[in-house]
Design a protein around this motif. Sequence first.
Motif, PDB file in Angstrom:
ATOM      1  N   ARG A  35       0.898  -1.158   0.000  1.00 27.52           N
ATOM      2  CA  ARG A  35       0.000   0.000   0.000  1.00 27.52           C
ATOM      3  C   ARG A  35       0.930   1.200   0.000  1.00 27.52           C
ATOM      4  O   ARG A  35       1.732   1.362   0.907  1.00 27.52           O
TER       5      ARG A  35
ATOM      6  N   ASP B 207      -1.774   5.082  -3.219  1.00 25.82           N
ATOM      7  CA  ASP B 207      -3.039   4.856  -2.525  1.00 25.82           C
ATOM      8  C   ASP B 207      -3.465   6.110  -1.772  1.00 25.82           C
ATOM      9  O   ASP B 207      -4.653   6.326  -1.548  1.00 25.82           O
ATOM     10  N   ASP B 208      -2.499   6.904  -1.375  1.00 26.22           N
ATOM     11  CA  ASP B 208      -2.788   8.122  -0.638  1.00 26.22           C
ATOM     12  C   ASP B 208      -1.607   9.076  -0.773  1.00 26.22           C
ATOM     13  O   ASP B 208      -0.514   8.665  -1.162  1.00 26.22           O
TER      14      ASP B 208
ATOM     15  N   HIS C  23      -1.840  10.366  10.131  1.00 23.34           N
ATOM     16  CA  HIS C  23      -2.202   9.322   9.165  1.00 23.34           C
ATOM     17  C   HIS C  23      -2.199   7.943   9.835  1.00 23.34           C
ATOM     18  O   HIS C  23      -3.098   7.146   9.610  1.00 23.34           O
ATOM     19  N   ALA C  24      -1.191   7.699  10.660  1.00 18.18           N
ATOM     20  CA  ALA C  24      -1.052   6.393  11.317  1.00 18.18           C
ATOM     21  C   ALA C  24      -2.159   6.146  12.335  1.00 18.18           C
ATOM     22  O   ALA C  24      -2.426   4.998  12.686  1.00 18.18           O
TER      23      ALA C  24
ATOM     24  N   ALA D  29      -5.192   6.429  11.757  1.00 23.52           N
ATOM     25  CA  ALA D  29      -6.269   5.774  11.016  1.00 23.52           C
ATOM     26  C   ALA D  29      -5.799   4.499  10.315  1.00 23.52           C
ATOM     27  O   ALA D  29      -6.551   3.548  10.171  1.00 23.52           O
ATOM     28  N   LYS D  30      -4.541   4.476   9.877  1.00 19.09           N
ATOM     29  CA  LYS D  30      -4.007   3.336   9.125  1.00 19.09           C
ATOM     30  C   LYS D  30      -2.575   3.103   9.569  1.00 19.09           C
ATOM     31  O   LYS D  30      -1.807   4.044   9.697  1.00 19.09           O
ATOM     32  N   SER D  31      -2.220   1.873   9.780  1.00 20.37           N
ATOM     33  CA  SER D  31      -0.869   1.589  10.264  1.00 20.37           C
ATOM     34  C   SER D  31       0.179   1.819   9.173  1.00 20.37           C
ATOM     35  O   SER D  31      -0.096   1.688   7.990  1.00 20.37           O
ATOM     36  N   ILE D  32       1.372   2.180   9.619  1.00 22.04           N
ATOM     37  CA  ILE D  32       2.507   2.376   8.721  1.00 22.04           C
ATOM     38  C   ILE D  32       3.543   1.316   9.074  1.00 22.04           C
ATOM     39  O   ILE D  32       4.003   1.242  10.213  1.00 22.04           O
ATOM     40  N   ASP D  33       3.878   0.482   8.102  1.00 17.29           N
ATOM     41  CA  ASP D  33       4.817  -0.616   8.327  1.00 17.29           C
ATOM     42  C   ASP D  33       6.263  -0.153   8.219  1.00 17.29           C
ATOM     43  O   ASP D  33       7.112  -0.525   9.005  1.00 17.29           O
TER      44      ASP D  33
END
Length: 75
Positions: A16, A37-38, A58-59, A61-65
Amino acid sequence: SAFQEFARGLKQAGARVVGVGSTPRDGLRAGLRRWLDDWIEVRSPFDGESVARELGRHAAAKSIDRLEAVDERLI
C-alpha cells in the motif's frame, strides 16, 4: 521519473503506497498519482517535525509498516 518507478515497483510488489511531499496532490504527475493509494502533503519533506506530525495523524487511522525514501538527503 524515479518517484513514479519507485511507487510502481512497490505497488506491483503488493504494498500500500502512500506518498509524502510538499507538492499539492493536484500538482502530482498523473503517472505517479496512479500508483499512490494516498498522498500526505507536508510543508517540507526536510522538516522532520512536520513530517512526523502528519505521519502520526495518518497512522492514527491506518498503520505504517515502514518508510522508504528515493531522495538520499532524506535518509
